[in-house]
Design a protein around this motif. Structure first.
Motif, PDB file in Angstrom:
ATOM      1  N   ALA A 155       0.853  -1.184   0.000  1.00  0.00           N
ATOM      2  CA  ALA A 155       0.000   0.000   0.000  1.00  0.00           C
ATOM      3  C   ALA A 155       0.889   1.234   0.000  1.00  0.00           C
ATOM      4  O   ALA A 155       1.864   1.315   0.762  1.00  0.00           O
ATOM      5  N   GLU A 156       0.547   2.207  -0.856  1.00  0.00           N
ATOM      6  CA  GLU A 156       1.292   3.462  -0.927  1.00  0.00           C
ATOM      7  C   GLU A 156       0.791   4.418   0.144  1.00  0.00           C
ATOM      8  O   GLU A 156      -0.403   4.703   0.231  1.00  0.00           O
ATOM      9  N   MET A 157       1.705   4.885   0.974  1.00  0.00           N
ATOM     10  CA  MET A 157       1.349   5.796   2.045  1.00  0.00           C
ATOM     11  C   MET A 157       1.203   7.216   1.504  1.00  0.00           C
ATOM     12  O   MET A 157       1.855   7.599   0.535  1.00  0.00           O
ATOM     13  N   ARG A 158       0.343   7.992   2.163  1.00  0.00           N
ATOM     14  CA  ARG A 158       0.124   9.364   1.719  1.00  0.00           C
ATOM     15  C   ARG A 158       1.374  10.206   1.886  1.00  0.00           C
ATOM     16  O   ARG A 158       1.666  11.064   1.070  1.00  0.00           O
ATOM     17  N   GLY A 159       2.122   9.969   2.942  1.00  0.00           N
ATOM     18  CA  GLY A 159       3.337  10.749   3.167  1.00  0.00           C
ATOM     19  C   GLY A 159       4.565  10.177   2.485  1.00  0.00           C
ATOM     20  O   GLY A 159       5.681  10.596   2.802  1.00  0.00           O
ATOM     21  N   GLY A 160       4.328   9.204   1.578  1.00  0.00           N
ATOM     22  CA  GLY A 160       5.458   8.567   0.922  1.00  0.00           C
ATOM     23  C   GLY A 160       5.787   7.252   1.607  1.00  0.00           C
ATOM     24  O   GLY A 160       5.517   7.044   2.787  1.00  0.00           O
ATOM     25  N   GLY A 161       6.359   6.345   0.873  1.00  0.00           N
ATOM     26  CA  GLY A 161       6.710   5.060   1.447  1.00  0.00           C
ATOM     27  C   GLY A 161       5.724   3.980   1.025  1.00  0.00           C
ATOM     28  O   GLY A 161       4.598   4.256   0.585  1.00  0.00           O
ATOM     29  N   THR A 162       6.181   2.743   1.149  1.00  0.00           N
ATOM     30  CA  THR A 162       5.382   1.583   0.784  1.00  0.00           C
ATOM     31  C   THR A 162       5.232   0.686   2.003  1.00  0.00           C
ATOM     32  O   THR A 162       6.219   0.345   2.660  1.00  0.00           O
ATOM     33  N   LEU A 163       3.980   0.309   2.309  1.00  0.00           N
ATOM     34  CA  LEU A 163       3.691  -0.478   3.508  1.00  0.00           C
ATOM     35  C   LEU A 163       3.222  -1.873   3.105  1.00  0.00           C
ATOM     36  O   LEU A 163       2.386  -2.038   2.220  1.00  0.00           O
ATOM     37  N   THR A 164       3.772  -2.879   3.793  1.00  0.00           N
ATOM     38  CA  THR A 164       3.332  -4.261   3.637  1.00  0.00           C
ATOM     39  C   THR A 164       3.056  -4.837   5.021  1.00  0.00           C
ATOM     40  O   THR A 164       3.892  -4.727   5.923  1.00  0.00           O
ATOM     41  N   VAL A 165       1.862  -5.418   5.192  1.00  0.00           N
ATOM     42  CA  VAL A 165       1.468  -6.011   6.469  1.00  0.00           C
ATOM     43  C   VAL A 165       1.122  -7.475   6.236  1.00  0.00           C
ATOM     44  O   VAL A 165       0.305  -7.792   5.373  1.00  0.00           O
ATOM     45  N   PRO A 213      13.138   9.133   6.243  1.00  0.00           N
ATOM     46  CA  PRO A 213      11.906   9.820   6.672  1.00  0.00           C
ATOM     47  C   PRO A 213      12.181  10.819   7.784  1.00  0.00           C
ATOM     48  O   PRO A 213      13.163  10.707   8.525  1.00  0.00           O
ATOM     49  N   GLU A 214      11.277  11.770   7.866  1.00  0.00           N
ATOM     50  CA  GLU A 214      11.375  12.791   8.907  1.00  0.00           C
ATOM     51  C   GLU A 214      10.075  12.819   9.706  1.00  0.00           C
ATOM     52  O   GLU A 214       9.040  12.337   9.260  1.00  0.00           O
ATOM     53  N   GLY A 215      10.145  13.434  10.869  1.00  0.00           N
ATOM     54  CA  GLY A 215       8.963  13.523  11.734  1.00  0.00           C
ATOM     55  C   GLY A 215       9.198  12.809  13.047  1.00  0.00           C
ATOM     56  O   GLY A 215      10.217  12.149  13.270  1.00  0.00           O
TER      57      GLY A 215
END
Length: 378
Positions: free
Chosen positions: A110-120, A134-136
């Motif tokens: 899944a493509e995250m809104r803030g950038g990045g790719t998530l797999t669960v 990443p920052e934050g």
């Protein structure tokens, strides 16, 4: 004759089915409360007791590790973890914070809104990969729909049984219930004998008054009685609540016991009077022993009513810790919003233990009291 005989089996079947239906109507909710009292509180909130043996679906909002924990792997910055945080479960779907609500199968990206790719994965392990560091300070939110295995626990009963003040409330309830059961039975037995076998002016009017009091709601008399008790100095005391329960229980007690005592054989009463026995001797030596099944029957009903009472106890005793009864204590455990269903179900079974013991101890007298007078001897 053959028609009447042919109808009997049908009538027997109808009676048996009706009894079976009544048993099911009473038993199924009780069984449901028992199952719910043993379930995990999170599963009670999302599924019914009839699904207790099956995995339950729960919606979880989790966060990934903060960006500062990202580790560089093969030119990408990666965050790893588990959405269950040490728990157990199986994921059936997950979502992420994007512009439109979306749902993804476990194992897909899944493509995250803030950038990045998530797999669960199904076991809750996640991998969040970024092309750049990443920052934050906070991790990304993950919306998970998980399948939780059935969970059974005794924690609900521990919460109820070992809560502060439950022992004192149990003693307070016994202090209220035992006198409030014995006093109306004694008074009603004397009154029932007088209305059945003693001749005096106005007896029929008194009996009609007793029957009329059966339909008067007790709620109408709570405030006037409390004001009267406060004026005479017995407000918010055990004496006050004993008198209140006695007054509320007497009409039914007198009515039931009078009907039973009036059905005793007249020959026994008249023979005793011929032998010179007084009314008190007849009542004590003849009527009282013969009426024990009826007395025990009413004792069961009065005990159950007083033990489970909350309204009268709240009005005449209040909510102070020293005099709080069991039902009031269990109400306090529910919280101000009354949403702790796991406490409510466990409390129900804790509260009915003593009434069940009383019922089974006096059950044979209850049956005899209900059946007495249904068959006349020759």
């Amino acid at each position: 004759m053959s028609t009447a005989v042919g109808k009997r089996p049908a009538l027997v079947w109808a009676v048996n089915l009706t009894v079976l239906l009544l048993v099911v109507i009473w038993t199924v909710p009780t069984f449901g409360i028992l199952i719910s009292s043993l379930r995990d509180k999170d599963q009670i909130a999302v599924s019914g007791w009839w699904t207790a043996l099956f995995p339950s679906e729960q919606n979880i909002v989790a966060r990934t590790a903060p960006p500062a924990d990202a580790v560089e792997e093969d030119g990408r910055w990666v965050l790893r973890g588990n959405v269950f945080e040490g728990g157990s479960g199986r994921i059936s779907a997950f979502g992420v914070s994007i512009q439109r609500p979306s749902e993804f199968e476990p194992g897909t990206q899944a493509e995250m809104r803030g950038g990045g790719t998530l797999t669960v994965d199904k076991n809750g392990d996640y991998v969040l990969a970024f092309e750049e560091q990443p920052e934050g300070r906070r991790g990304e939110r993950i919306f998970v729909t998980s399948l939780e295995p059935p969970k059974f626990t005794l924690d609900n009963y521990r919460t109820v049984l070992f809560s502060e003040g439950i022992g004192q409330s149990f003693i307070n309830t016994l202090t209220v219930t035992i006198p409030a059961t014995v006093i109306p039975i004694l008074i009603a037995a004397y009154a029932a004998y007088a209305l059945s076998w003693m001749q005096f002016p106005g007896r029929a009017l008194l009996l009609a008054t007793v029957v009329g009091l059966l339909v008067v709601p007790l709620q109408m008399s709570l405030i006037p009685l409390l004001r009267l008790y406060n004026d005479v100095g017995i407000g918010k005391s055990y004496i006050g609540i004993w008198l209140a329960h006695t007054g509320f229980g007497l009409p039914l007690a007198i009515y039931l016991l009078r009907n039973y005592i009036a059905g005793l054989p007249r020959e026994i009463i008249e023979s005793a009077r011929v032998d010179g026995a007084s009314d008190f001797e007849i009542f004590r030596k003849i009527v009282l022993p013969l009426s024990f099944p009826a007395l025990a029957s009413f004792a069961i009903f009065q005990f159950l009513w007083v033990w489970n009472d909350l309204l009268v106890a709240t009005v005449f005793l209040g909510n102070n810790e020293e005099q709080l009864v069991m039902t009031g204590r269990l109400r306090e455990l529910l919280g101000s919003r009354g949403g702790n269903w796991e406490i409510l179900t466990a409390s129900a079974f804790v509260a009915i233990v003593v009434p069940i013991i009383v019922f089974f101890a006096l059950q044979r007298y209850l049956v005899r009291g209900l059946l007495a007078g249904s068959v006349k001897g020759g």
